[in-house]
Design a protein around this motif. Structure first.
Motif, short mmCIF file in Angstrom:
data_model
loop_
_atom_site.label_atom_id
_atom_site.label_comp_id
_atom_site.label_asym_id
_atom_site.label_seq_id
_atom_site.Cartn_x
_atom_site.Cartn_y
_atom_site.Cartn_z
N VAL A 56 0.84 -1.20 0.00
CA VAL A 56 0.00 0.00 0.00
C VAL A 56 0.87 1.25 0.00
O VAL A 56 0.63 2.20 -0.76
N VAL A 57 1.89 1.26 0.85
CA VAL A 57 2.78 2.43 0.95
C VAL A 57 3.50 2.69 -0.36
O VAL A 57 3.53 3.82 -0.87
N TYR A 58 4.06 1.64 -0.94
CA TYR A 58 4.84 1.83 -2.16
C TYR A 58 3.97 2.05 -3.39
O TYR A 58 4.46 2.55 -4.41
N ASP A 59 2.68 1.71 -3.32
CA ASP A 59 1.78 2.09 -4.41
C ASP A 59 1.70 3.61 -4.53
O ASP A 59 1.49 4.15 -5.62
N VAL A 60 1.88 4.29 -3.40
CA VAL A 60 1.86 5.76 -3.39
C VAL A 60 3.24 6.32 -3.74
O VAL A 60 3.38 7.21 -4.58
N LEU A 61 4.28 5.76 -3.11
CA LEU A 61 5.63 6.29 -3.29
C LEU A 61 6.24 5.90 -4.64
O LEU A 61 6.96 6.69 -5.25
N LEU A 62 5.96 4.67 -5.07
CA LEU A 62 6.58 4.15 -6.30
C LEU A 62 5.51 3.52 -7.19
O LEU A 62 5.50 2.30 -7.39
N PRO A 63 4.60 4.31 -7.73
CA PRO A 63 3.53 3.73 -8.56
C PRO A 63 4.10 3.01 -9.77
O PRO A 63 5.08 3.45 -10.37
N GLU A 64 3.48 1.88 -10.11
CA GLU A 64 4.00 1.05 -11.19
C GLU A 64 3.50 1.46 -12.57
O GLU A 64 4.04 1.02 -13.58
N ASP A 65 2.46 2.30 -12.62
CA ASP A 65 1.85 2.58 -13.92
C ASP A 65 2.75 3.39 -14.84
O ASP A 65 2.65 3.30 -16.06
#
Length: 207
Positions: free
Chosen positions: A64-73
């Motif tokens: 969840v945290v890295y979805d914000v910090l390091l989005p994959e899109d």
């Protein structure tokens, strides 16, 4: 009064909310099942239902945290070259929160948590969970580029290790005195690392 879960969240999301808010409260803070359940205002049985092991809870919270910090899109943005996208991915790893986090303070906290003394098992588990998530995201970026033919097919473990070592080295250099413009030196180094990984594909194609 302590934080309370936002209204309208289901039990699983309440648990993830609680775990992510506790990540900065000391090494291994979210490994206390009772503490996370209490903040989420759910039973320990409910927490165990959604996350049977502490590792599953840690990995999900960090996701969840890295979805914000390091989005994959962003790795899918083909208006940029494969090289530009890989460099951008490495730049986000090097400064996941942009200018919001002081590099020296971040390294001081990391040193105190994991290096200054023998880390506790909780601190060790937390560090390894962070490392797994970062490696997973780097591997994802490389697999996307593999699908485009920009990176050779096959296992990416060695490539991920190389790129992560470069990023870790630069993160240490960020807090050291320097006589050269730091931002440009970092960018040049990341470009060289990307050149190497992407150059493998060109070399393979030329055989």
């Amino acid at each position: 009064m302590g934080q309370r879960p936002p209204e309208g969240l289901g039990s699983r999301d309440r648990i993830l909310w609680a775990a992510t808010t506790m990540l900065g409260e000391g090494p291994g803070a979210i490994l206390s099942v009772r503490a996370v359940a209490a903040r989420a205002e759910v039973s320990t049985g409910s927490l165990r239902h959604h996350f049977p092991t502490q590792r599953e809870l840690m990995d999900a919270a960090l996701g969840v945290v890295y979805d914000v910090l390091l989005p994959e899109d962003s790795i899918h943005d083909r208006s940029l070259s494969a090289h530009e996208r890989l460099v951008a991915c490495l730049q986000r790893l090097l400064a996941p929160a942009g200018d919001k986090v002081d590099s020296r303070d971040a390294w001081r906290r990391a040193f105190e948590s994991y290096v200054a003394g023998e880390p506790t098992q909780a601190a060790r588990d937390e560090f390894l969970a962070i490392d797994r998530e970062i490696r997973r995201r780097l591997d994802y970026c490389l697999r996307v580029l593999q699908g485009e033919g920009a990176v050779p097919a096959g296992d990416n473990s060695a490539r991920v290790a190389l790129l992560l070592n470069v990023v870790n080295g630069l993160s240490i250099a960020q807090v050291m005195p320097t006589e050269v413009p730091r931002a440009q030196a970092e960018l040049d180094t990341l470009r060289l690392a990307a050149d190497y990984v992407l150059g493998e594909a060109k070399g393979a194609g030329g055989k």
